[in-house]
Scaffold this motif. Structure first.
Motif, mmCIF file in Angstrom:
data_model
loop_
_atom_site.group_PDB
_atom_site.id
_atom_site.type_symbol
_atom_site.label_atom_id
_atom_site.label_comp_id
_atom_site.label_asym_id
_atom_site.label_seq_id
_atom_site.Cartn_x
_atom_site.Cartn_y
_atom_site.Cartn_z
ATOM 1 N N GLU A 41 0.858 -1.183 0.000
ATOM 2 C CA GLU A 41 0.000 0.000 0.000
ATOM 3 C C GLU A 41 0.891 1.229 0.000
ATOM 4 O OE1 GLU A 41 -3.396 2.137 -0.255
ATOM 5 O OE2 GLU A 41 -3.476 -0.044 0.088
ATOM 6 N N ARG A 42 0.650 2.134 -0.938
ATOM 7 C CA ARG A 42 1.381 3.388 -0.998
ATOM 8 C C ARG A 42 0.401 4.538 -0.848
ATOM 9 N NH1 ARG A 42 4.119 4.681 -6.514
ATOM 10 N NH2 ARG A 42 2.017 5.420 -6.969
ATOM 11 N N LYS B 284 19.558 4.530 8.371
ATOM 12 C CA LYS B 284 18.240 4.365 7.752
ATOM 13 C C LYS B 284 17.608 5.671 7.283
ATOM 14 C CE LYS B 284 16.998 0.143 10.259
ATOM 15 N NZ LYS B 284 15.957 -0.514 11.077
ATOM 16 N N VAL B 285 18.333 6.769 7.365
ATOM 17 C CA VAL B 285 17.818 8.060 6.900
ATOM 18 C C VAL B 285 18.696 8.558 5.751
ATOM 19 C CG1 VAL B 285 17.417 10.476 7.472
ATOM 20 C CG2 VAL B 285 16.826 8.691 9.120
ATOM 21 N N LEU C 171 8.186 -1.053 6.073
ATOM 22 C CA LEU C 171 7.633 0.289 6.209
ATOM 23 C C LEU C 171 8.691 1.348 5.926
ATOM 24 C CD1 LEU C 171 5.184 2.047 7.087
ATOM 25 C CD2 LEU C 171 6.049 1.869 9.442
ATOM 26 N N SER C 172 8.345 2.305 5.056
ATOM 27 C CA SER C 172 9.264 3.405 4.742
ATOM 28 C C SER C 172 8.478 4.695 4.550
ATOM 29 C CB SER C 172 10.083 3.094 3.483
ATOM 30 O OG SER C 172 9.241 2.953 2.356
ATOM 31 N N GLN D 32 5.013 10.669 1.500
ATOM 32 C CA GLN D 32 4.664 9.309 1.112
ATOM 33 C C GLN D 32 4.925 8.327 2.247
ATOM 34 O OE1 GLN D 32 5.885 7.587 -2.815
ATOM 35 N NE2 GLN D 32 7.028 6.104 -1.580
ATOM 36 N N VAL D 33 3.998 7.376 2.377
ATOM 37 C CA VAL D 33 4.162 6.214 3.256
ATOM 38 C C VAL D 33 4.035 4.979 2.400
ATOM 39 C CG1 VAL D 33 3.288 4.953 5.249
ATOM 40 C CG2 VAL D 33 3.201 7.445 5.231
ATOM 41 N N MET D 34 4.967 4.043 2.516
ATOM 42 C CA MET D 34 4.951 2.817 1.729
ATOM 43 C C MET D 34 5.041 1.622 2.660
ATOM 44 S SD MET D 34 4.956 1.727 -1.505
ATOM 45 C CE MET D 34 5.261 0.179 -2.370
ATOM 46 N N TYR D 35 4.089 0.696 2.521
ATOM 47 C CA TYR D 35 4.105 -0.514 3.342
ATOM 48 C C TYR D 35 4.071 -1.736 2.449
ATOM 49 C CZ TYR D 35 3.525 -3.164 7.633
ATOM 50 O OH TYR D 35 3.747 -3.998 8.700
ATOM 51 N N ASN D 36 5.070 -2.602 2.595
ATOM 52 C CA ASN D 36 5.151 -3.864 1.855
ATOM 53 C C ASN D 36 4.811 -5.010 2.797
ATOM 54 O OD1 ASN D 36 6.404 -3.113 -0.867
ATOM 55 N ND2 ASN D 36 7.798 -2.139 0.584
#
Length: 449
Positions: free
Chosen positions: A38-39, A369-370, A417-418, A444-448
């Motif tokens: 989900e993006r 991670k940043v 999650l990113s 943006q939020v991206m969840y795999n």
């Protein structure tokens, strides 16, 4: 806003399940992998982004974008794989020039639930004829080569929802070579099964493509690409003109070129690419477009926050207008945000033509991670009497489009999650008579799963 909050809570709650993975052993030599992502994006840009020379007044355009993808991968033995992926994208505006949230008023809209379509649907055979490294992929598939200057986007008119091609790809890959032969046929709209069809236009027309792309590695310092692409475009709907695109896209194009790239030193990477287009434009005139792209990246010592400095120059030829031929570059399969999904491709609808792009960037990781990146670019039209994107002429009489500055920041929480943030602004130049400075923001939020 309530929908976005609930969605984020659901993504976080699903974290434990996602970490277990969805892999199923159906038989001794049959494996099934299921997944989804989900993006969620929030985007805002000033109305000057669409028309920097003025003409639109009012608050910024603002909206949420939701893209959901569900896929399955079935491995049968070691040499056969079936891939299937469904995608749905919807969009909800909080501010717009009109009222796109009301689907009953007609027009192009991404109102929920919009349409669900096949993003990928292919079958892949490996080790054809017992030859290791030889494979074939038939069906709807993704393609990516080099820096994306030739092949990077198969469905430019649906923005960042999909990027597929339909056809056959033969590939041979070993330690030094990656040779590809492709035969593709892509229609102007999706002809495959879909739910809640929106009859959305995806590309310039019905396009028949034959392409060869070969990558060879001599050593780490010297590698090269060679390619040839033939595209025949049949555009039967010239009245449905896309902004910044010609009304008639009945081109017949041959594109040939190559790229040298590598890492000659531990602190230096380079890429030099050039291509030419020839063929016929819709009026039957000779088409002679050119593209050039040169990049250098200096890798600083790792203790310096894993930082690097990049320098680049990109050229897309423009039509002189006074000759009997068309010299403009046609970005058929690269009409996408090549440097980031910011205001410049929105302004030009990613129709790269008549453009010189000089840029520098600085990338670093302040903490684990940043990643943070700043890019600055001077943007010029090749010809003042031409038009960047074919629809915005030089009303100011100059060639200086403007000074583009972009800021990016990303945080990877874990493998699932990113987060990503981007801000871009353009200080307009003398290309525009009454140029206003556009601004663009994306979160943006991206969840795999």
């Amino acid at each position: 806003m309530k929908r976005l909050t609930l969605l984020l809570l659901a993504l976080i709650a699903a974290r434990t399940l996602a970490e277990t993975g969805w892999n199923f052993q159906l038989a001794d030599d049959v494996k099934l992998h299921l997944g989804l992502d989900e993006r969620v994006r929030y985007e805002s840009y000033s109305r000057d982004t669409l028309y920097p020379d003025g003409g639109l007044k009012g608050p910024a355009v603002q909206y949420y974008r939701f893209r959901t993808r569900v896929w399955g991968k079935l491995d049968i033995g070691e040499d056969l794989t079936l891939n299937l992926r469904l995608v749905n994208r919807s969009q909800w505006y909080t501010s717009h020039i009109s009222d796109p949230n009301n689907i009953h008023h007609g027009g192009s809209t991404w109102d929920f639930p919009d349409e669900t379509t096949l993003d990928l649907a292919n079958i892949e055979w490996r080790n054809l004829g017992g030859v290791e490294g030889l494979s074939a992929t038939l069906g709807r598939q993704g393609l990516s080569f080099g820096n994306g200057m030739i092949f990077s986007e198969g469905t430019p008119h649906d923005q960042a929802r999909t990027s597929y091609w339909d056809g056959l790809r033969l590939r041979y890959k070993d330690d030094t070579d990656d040779a590809n032969l492709m035969v593709l046929y892509n229609t102007w709209k999706d002809r495959w099964p879909r739910v809640n069809d929106r009859n959305r236009r995806l590309r310039a027309g019905d396009i028949f493509t034959v392409a060869a792309y070969w990558t060879h590695q001599v050593n780490d310092a010297f590698k090269f690409d060679l390619y040839y692409v033939y595209d025949d475009i049949e555009d039967d709907y010239p009245e449905t003109r896309e902004r910044c695109y010609p009304a008639d896209m009945n081109y017949s194009l041959h594109t040939t070129g190559g790229r040298l790239f590598g890492k000659p030193l531990s602190w230096l990477e380079y890429s030099l690419e050039g291509a030419m287009q020839f063929g016929r434009d819709p009026e039957g005139r000779a088409n002679q477009g050119k593209m050039a792209d040169a990049r250098l990246r200096f890798l600083l010592p790792e203790e310096w926050m894993k930082s690097s400095i990049g320098l680049a120059y990109t050229h897309f030829s423009g039509d002189h207008g006074s000759t009997g031929k068309n010299e403009g570059w046609v970005p058929l399969w690269s009409a996408c945000p090549l440097w980031g999904e910011n205001l410049l491709p929105v302004m030009l609808n990613s129709y790269w033509s008549n453009l010189n792009f000089y840029q520098a960037d600085f990338t670093f990781e302040p903490i684990d991670k940043v990643q943070v990146k700043w890019r600055t670019a001077a943007v010029y039209a090749v010809h003042e009497d031409g038009a960047v994107g074919l629809s915005q002429g030089a009303t100011g009489g100059g060639s200086y489009v403007g000074w583009l500055n972009s800021f990016f920041a990303g945080y990877t929480f874990n493998e699932h999650l990113s987060f990503w943030a981007e801000y871009t602004c353009l200080k307009t130049g003398n290309y525009y008579r009454n140029g206003r400075d556009p601004h663009w923001i994306q979160l943006q939020v991206m969840y795999n799963f």
